[in-house]
Scaffold this motif. Structure first.
Motif, PDB file in Angstrom:
ATOM      1  N   ILE A   1       0.834  -1.199   0.000  1.00  0.00           N
ATOM      2  CA  ILE A   1       0.000   0.000   0.000  1.00  0.00           C
ATOM      3  C   ILE A   1       0.872   1.253   0.000  1.00  0.00           C
ATOM      4  O   ILE A   1       0.624   2.189  -0.745  1.00  0.00           O
ATOM      5  CB  ILE A   1      -0.942   0.019   1.231  1.00  0.00           C
ATOM      6  N   GLU A   2       1.919   1.241   0.854  1.00  0.00           N
ATOM      7  CA  GLU A   2       2.769   2.418   0.982  1.00  0.00           C
ATOM      8  C   GLU A   2       4.146   1.990   1.476  1.00  0.00           C
ATOM      9  O   GLU A   2       4.261   1.069   2.294  1.00  0.00           O
ATOM     10  CB  GLU A   2       2.150   3.395   1.980  1.00  0.00           C
TER      11      GLU A   2
ATOM     12  N   MET B   1      16.853   1.876   6.908  1.00  0.00           N
ATOM     13  CA  MET B   1      15.559   1.544   7.498  1.00  0.00           C
ATOM     14  C   MET B   1      14.455   1.754   6.477  1.00  0.00           C
ATOM     15  O   MET B   1      14.577   2.586   5.578  1.00  0.00           O
ATOM     16  CB  MET B   1      15.286   2.401   8.734  1.00  0.00           C
ATOM     17  N   GLY B   2      13.372   0.991   6.628  1.00  0.00           N
ATOM     18  CA  GLY B   2      12.225   1.157   5.756  1.00  0.00           C
ATOM     19  C   GLY B   2      10.964   0.642   6.422  1.00  0.00           C
ATOM     20  O   GLY B   2      11.030  -0.152   7.359  1.00  0.00           O
ATOM     21  N   LYS B   3       9.839   1.120   5.938  1.00  0.00           N
ATOM     22  CA  LYS B   3       8.543   0.670   6.456  1.00  0.00           C
ATOM     23  C   LYS B   3       7.602   0.451   5.283  1.00  0.00           C
ATOM     24  O   LYS B   3       7.417   1.326   4.441  1.00  0.00           O
ATOM     25  CB  LYS B   3       7.953   1.705   7.411  1.00  0.00           C
ATOM     26  N   LEU B   4       7.042  -0.740   5.238  1.00  0.00           N
ATOM     27  CA  LEU B   4       6.076  -1.110   4.215  1.00  0.00           C
ATOM     28  C   LEU B   4       4.732  -1.357   4.885  1.00  0.00           C
ATOM     29  O   LEU B   4       4.654  -2.130   5.844  1.00  0.00           O
ATOM     30  CB  LEU B   4       6.532  -2.383   3.497  1.00  0.00           C
ATOM     31  N   SER B   5       3.707  -0.691   4.401  1.00  0.00           N
ATOM     32  CA  SER B   5       2.333  -1.003   4.798  1.00  0.00           C
ATOM     33  C   SER B   5       1.754  -1.854   3.680  1.00  0.00           C
ATOM     34  O   SER B   5       1.875  -1.500   2.501  1.00  0.00           O
ATOM     35  CB  SER B   5       1.510   0.271   4.959  1.00  0.00           C
ATOM     36  N   ALA B   6       1.163  -2.976   4.064  1.00  0.00           N
ATOM     37  CA  ALA B   6       0.636  -3.889   3.048  1.00  0.00           C
ATOM     38  C   ALA B   6      -0.635  -4.555   3.555  1.00  0.00           C
ATOM     39  O   ALA B   6      -0.746  -4.889   4.738  1.00  0.00           O
ATOM     40  CB  ALA B   6       1.674  -4.950   2.703  1.00  0.00           C
ATOM     41  N   MET B   7      -1.568  -4.719   2.641  1.00  0.00           N
ATOM     42  CA  MET B   7      -2.783  -5.460   2.941  1.00  0.00           C
ATOM     43  C   MET B   7      -2.456  -6.938   2.758  1.00  0.00           C
ATOM     44  O   MET B   7      -1.984  -7.340   1.687  1.00  0.00           O
ATOM     45  CB  MET B   7      -3.912  -5.029   2.007  1.00  0.00           C
TER      46      MET B   7
ATOM     47  N   PHE C   1      -1.044  -4.688   7.544  1.00  0.00           N
ATOM     48  CA  PHE C   1       0.128  -4.980   8.376  1.00  0.00           C
ATOM     49  C   PHE C   1       1.214  -3.958   8.098  1.00  0.00           C
ATOM     50  O   PHE C   1       1.302  -3.396   7.001  1.00  0.00           O
ATOM     51  CB  PHE C   1       0.686  -6.376   8.073  1.00  0.00           C
ATOM     52  N   SER C   2       2.080  -3.768   9.093  1.00  0.00           N
ATOM     53  CA  SER C   2       3.255  -2.922   8.966  1.00  0.00           C
ATOM     54  C   SER C   2       4.493  -3.810   9.020  1.00  0.00           C
ATOM     55  O   SER C   2       4.612  -4.667   9.907  1.00  0.00           O
ATOM     56  CB  SER C   2       3.289  -1.910  10.119  1.00  0.00           C
TER      57      SER C   2
END
Length: 107
Positions: free
Chosen positions: A63-64, A71-77, A89-90
């Motif tokens: 999603i984003e 470092m990184g952050k993925l938001s995903a359905m 989920f993050s």
């Protein structure tokens, strides 16, 4: 969505159920935190991933993504065979040597 190459490989391996390609995204001593447990090293990560694939049959839809060098952050359905599916989920990453050093999965 334009994802960094490593994260694209991670998502593709997840959705294609390619365990070896998934594990190859991690450093040899990486740590994954999921469902209240740590899984350290590629062998434990492989075992954990095999078990979660069998149990949940998940599909990841990014999603984003935000991040910088280490470092990184993925938001995903995430959809699958679990209660409440799909759930957002993050995925919080720390990187080293061009690979994932740690991954914390939360919802």
């Amino acid at each position: 969505m334009n994802l960094p190459d490593l994260i694209s490989a991670f998502v593709k391996a997840e959705n294609d159920y390619e365990i070896d390609a998934y594990v190859a995204c991690f450093t040899p001593d990486a740590v994954v935190f999921d469902e209240g447990k740590n899984h350290q090293g590629r062998n434990q990560i492989k075992t954990w991933k095999e078990e979660t694939n069998e149990k949940y049959h998940t599909v990841m839809e990014p999603i984003e993504y935000s991040g910088y060098d280490d470092m990184g952050k993925l938001s995903a359905m995430i959809s699958g065979t679990f209660e409440g599916s799909p759930i957002l989920f993050s995925f919080q990453f720390k990187f080293a040597d061009g690979l994932i050093q740690s991954l914390k999965i939360t919802n």
